[in-house]
Design an enzyme around this catalytic site. Structure first.
Site, PDB file in Angstrom:
ATOM      1  N   LEU A 186      -1.731  -4.012   4.832  1.00 52.91           N
ATOM      2  CA  LEU A 186      -1.117  -4.473   3.592  1.00 52.91           C
ATOM      3  C   LEU A 186       0.345  -4.049   3.616  1.00 52.91           C
ATOM      4  CD1 LEU A 186      -3.525  -3.666   0.588  1.00 52.91           C
ATOM      5  CD2 LEU A 186      -2.555  -5.879   1.169  1.00 52.91           C
ATOM      6  N   ASP A 187       1.241  -4.888   3.114  1.00 51.41           N
ATOM      7  CA  ASP A 187       2.648  -4.526   3.032  1.00 51.41           C
ATOM      8  C   ASP A 187       2.829  -3.264   2.196  1.00 51.41           C
ATOM      9  OD1 ASP A 187       3.321  -6.749   4.490  1.00 51.41           O
ATOM     10  OD2 ASP A 187       3.905  -7.955   2.757  1.00 51.41           O
ATOM     11  N   PRO A 188       3.872  -2.451   2.481  1.00 55.45           N
ATOM     12  CA  PRO A 188       4.134  -1.276   1.641  1.00 55.45           C
ATOM     13  C   PRO A 188       4.272  -1.609   0.157  1.00 55.45           C
ATOM     14  CG  PRO A 188       5.417  -1.140   3.646  1.00 55.45           C
ATOM     15  CD  PRO A 188       4.766  -2.499   3.658  1.00 55.45           C
ATOM     16  N   ALA A 248       2.693  -3.887  -1.408  1.00 57.44           N
ATOM     17  CA  ALA A 248       1.426  -4.417  -1.922  1.00 57.44           C
ATOM     18  C   ALA A 248       0.462  -3.270  -2.204  1.00 57.44           C
ATOM     19  CB  ALA A 248       0.802  -5.378  -0.911  1.00 57.44           C
TER      20      ALA A 248
END
Length: 328
Positions: free
Chosen positions: A49-51, A53
């Protein structure tokens, strides 16, 4: 003078932790924090997951890491906020503003037409700020160097999509997005494409994964909750490795056949053909590995080691014993 760091005594830990990943931490940082709290020897996750997100991030420990790749292909569900009229270099709030424009009137009919346009199979151009590789180098490395490379469109599937017009606290027009999609879908790109279809630019200001495969946010623990637990509670918070094989056909073997299977032997039996099988020992019931059945033959795919099986058995509650077997 800094005090010496205490060395953590690692131990074998087997299972799956459903983590609600916090904002600003990378998936690997969240994994390492949970690994440290559990004192686990081996750990991995089922997709990043993106930072920026938050949300569902299944973390795998010990034997469960052998099956983590199965969930890379799982469908995902997300909620996101798309701010209209402002584009950024990354498609989210992390990037610099690259363009501003007026937001045209957005009617319910226009919103529904755009929603229909992005349902089903669609093609996406992967964003430059992504971990996809070009000539052995991640795209985000090119992006940080100010270089844009050509990316081939990829087909993904949007299973469900809901778009709702709203406003931010600053009275800026925004769209609340709820989406269920196939693996490989970039929600940042979806947001940018939706904004473009509405006649303006846009970028995500919020992104949350609410489900991945069979796992939902309601099942997740936060790092703060994990920190507040003692070691016994942390271990009880783990789900058994077989939760990763929930879609597999279960086969239970009697003791004499379980040992042979665990050694890699193929077994003959009356099983119907099946591409994905989860194989268990009978007493006590414990996962041995994954397999497939072809022409009445149970063929091992991924096996736990005998040591891993024994370590899992040591932590099984007494009620786990029993259950009918399926003999070859």
């Amino acid at each position: 003078m800094n005090a010496p760091r205490t060395r953590v005594q690692r131990r074998p830990v087997h299972g799956v932790l459903l983590l609600d990943k916090p904002l600003a931490l990378s998936s690997n940082q969240a994994l390492q924090k949970a690994k440290w709290l559990l004192r686990a020897e081996k750990a991995g996750h089922t997709g990043t997951l993106d930072p920026l997100a938050t949300g569902v991030l299944p973390l795998c420990f010990g034997a469960a890491t052998k099956f983590s790749a199965l969930h890379l292909d799982a469908d995902k569900s997300y909620e996101a906020t798309l701010l209209l009229g402002v584009s950024t270099t990354t498609g989210d709030a992390e990037g610099e503003v690259s363009a501003r424009c007026d937001v045209p009137p957005i009617t319910p009919a226009l919103l529904e037409a755009v929603r229909q346009r992005f349902l089903g199979r669609i093609r996406q151009v992967p964003p430059m700020h992504s971990a996809l590789k070009k000539d052995g180098k991640a795209l985000y490395e090119y992006a940080r160097a100010g270089v844009e490379v050509e990316r081939a469109p990829r087909e993904v599937t949007i299973h469900a999509l809901n778009l709702a017009l709203t406003q931010t606290q600053q009275a800026q027009a925004a769209i609340e997005i709820k989406v269920k999609c196939s693996k490989g879908t970039y929600i940042r790109t979806l947001g940018e494409d939706i904004a473009r279809a509405l006649g303006c630019g846009g970028h995500l200001t919020r992104l949350r994964r609410t489900a991945t495969g069979p796992f939902s946010e309601a099942q997740c623990l936060t790092l703060a909750q994990l920190e507040a637990m003692d070691e016994a509670q942390r271990l009880r918070a783990l789900l058994p490795p077989e939760v990763l094989l929930a879609a597999h056909v279960p086969v239970t073997l009697a003791d004499e056949h379980a040992g042979r299977f665990l050694c890699g032997a193929r077994l003959r039996g009356r099983w119907p053909d099946a591409a994905q099988v989860a194989v268990f020992a009978e007493r006590p019931r414990v996962l041995l590995g994954s397999a497939h059945v072809q022409a009445g033959e149970l063929v091992p795919d991924r096996l736990l080691s005998p040591i891993e099986v024994q370590q899992i058995l040591q932590n099984l509650p007494p009620a786990s014993a029993g259950g009918p077997s399926e003999t070859p």
